[in-house]
Design a protein around this motif. Structure first.
Motif, PDB file in Angstrom:
ATOM      1  N   THR A 119       0.877   6.907   8.653  1.00 12.12           N
ATOM      2  CA  THR A 119       2.463   7.019   8.466  1.00 12.12           C
ATOM      3  C   THR A 119       3.281   8.546   7.697  1.00 12.12           C
ATOM      4  OG1 THR A 119       2.092   5.745   6.492  1.00 12.12           O
ATOM      5  CG2 THR A 119       2.338   4.987   8.756  1.00 12.12           C
ATOM      6  N   LEU A 120       2.065   8.643   6.777  1.00 11.35           N
ATOM      7  CA  LEU A 120       2.333  10.305   6.058  1.00 11.35           C
ATOM      8  C   LEU A 120       3.117  10.777   6.763  1.00 11.35           C
ATOM      9  CD1 LEU A 120       3.162  11.540   3.358  1.00 11.35           C
ATOM     10  CD2 LEU A 120       0.772  11.611   3.852  1.00 11.35           C
ATOM     11  N   SER A 267       9.443   6.496   3.115  1.00  8.53           N
ATOM     12  CA  SER A 267       7.818   6.383   4.725  1.00  8.53           C
ATOM     13  C   SER A 267       7.148   7.009   3.884  1.00  8.53           C
ATOM     14  CB  SER A 267       8.007   6.941   6.084  1.00  8.53           C
ATOM     15  OG  SER A 267       7.819   8.471   6.088  1.00  8.53           O
ATOM     16  N   SER A 271       4.113   5.228   2.143  1.00  5.33           N
ATOM     17  CA  SER A 271       2.407   6.117   2.518  1.00  5.33           C
ATOM     18  C   SER A 271       1.679   6.261   1.861  1.00  5.33           C
ATOM     19  CB  SER A 271       2.212   6.950   3.577  1.00  5.33           C
ATOM     20  OG  SER A 271       2.873   6.881   4.445  1.00  5.33           O
TER      21      SER A 271
END
Length: 279
Positions: A119-120, A267, A271
């Protein structure tokens, strides 16, 4: 899976598949933060079916062009593959050219699949999408269409589509913007971007369907939930297509630039927080 989650994922797929905000990136984020511990395995078949729903929405929205392409394809074959200055026959060749850059992507499939749990990375890719959309406002306002676009135009737009397999990079945004930078008229840039996606999306679904069916037995997702997701993705996809045609004609992507930037930053922050807590 609940009906609420099925509707949410259907909306995310339908709206983000065509709006320039990356459907794959949003599905990763939604499934990771709301869908359980191993969303990639649990929802693989569901994702394939959601893409099928949006595929149908493209056929419905652009059926006039698709019908002409089918008619001209058989005429093209009958005439010995002569173009004869027919725009729709040139359109067919351009679509075929856009597929070529996708073949090297198959060699990187395993590495690309790993990004769907990062997600990073998705957050950073969404920021890249925002930059591309912002730069597209500087694109020249020319009037190229199937009658006078070049094979190089098609190849470069195909390269943009290949890059967009990365989660967080918008396929529709990348290909529409690439068309605008190559001088396509705004209407043709949208039509070409969506129609050229049909063989690639269909092929990608075929590659995934075997693994998806194998994993589906262990998920326990009821069939009505699959049908609900498909219907929602189809209807929301049609709405998104209408919206992106309107926005592209206006030439103003700023709302999507802001949206991708905000979601990307959030996000990334989420993360980092999750990783910090897990450490």
């Amino acid at each position: 899976m609940t009906a609420g989650l099925a509707i949410l994922l259907g909306l995310v797929q339908g709206l983000t598949e065509f709006l320039p905000v990356s459907s794959s990136g949003h599905l990763v984020l939604v499934q990771t933060f709301f869908g359980g511990s191993n969303p990639e395995a649990d929802y693989m078949l569901f994702d394939v079916l959601l893409h099928f729903g949006t595929l149908l929405s493209v056929f419905i929205a652009f059926w006039g062009d698709i019908r002409e392409l089918l008619i001209e394809f058989f005429g093209w074959v009958r005439d010995g593959f002569r173009l004869e200055n027919r725009p729709y026959r040139r359109f067919i060749v351009m679509v075929l050219i856009t597929i070529v850059p996708m073949f090297p992507v198959l060699l990187l499939k395993d590495k690309l699949d790993a990004l769907f749990s990062n997600t990073l990375f998705v957050g950073c890719a969404l920021l890249v999408t925002a930059v591309v959309l912002l730069l597209s406002e500087r694109a020249p306002r020319l009037r190229k269409d199937a009658a006078n676009a070049t094979w190089l135009d098609a190849f470069l737009i195909g390269c943009a589509q290949a890059v967009a397999v990365v989660p967080g990079i918008s396929r529709s945004g990348s290909t529409i913007c690439a068309g605008l930078f190559r001088g396509f008229s705004r209407d043709f840039a949208v039509r070409f971007a969506f129609i050229m996606s049909l063989p690639v999306v269909f092929g990608a679904n075929l590659l995934e369907v075997g693994d998806a069916l194998a994993q589906a037995e262990s998920t326990g997702i009821p069939i009505p939930m699959y049908l609900l997701g498909v219907v929602v993705s189809l209807v929301s996809g049609l709405l998104a297509i209408r919206m992106i045609r309107f926005v592209t004609n206006k030439g103003h992507f700023r709302p999507f630039v802001v949206y991708c930037s905000l979601v990307g930053i959030l996000s990334i922050a989420a993360s980092i927080i999750v990783r910090f807590k897990a450490a």
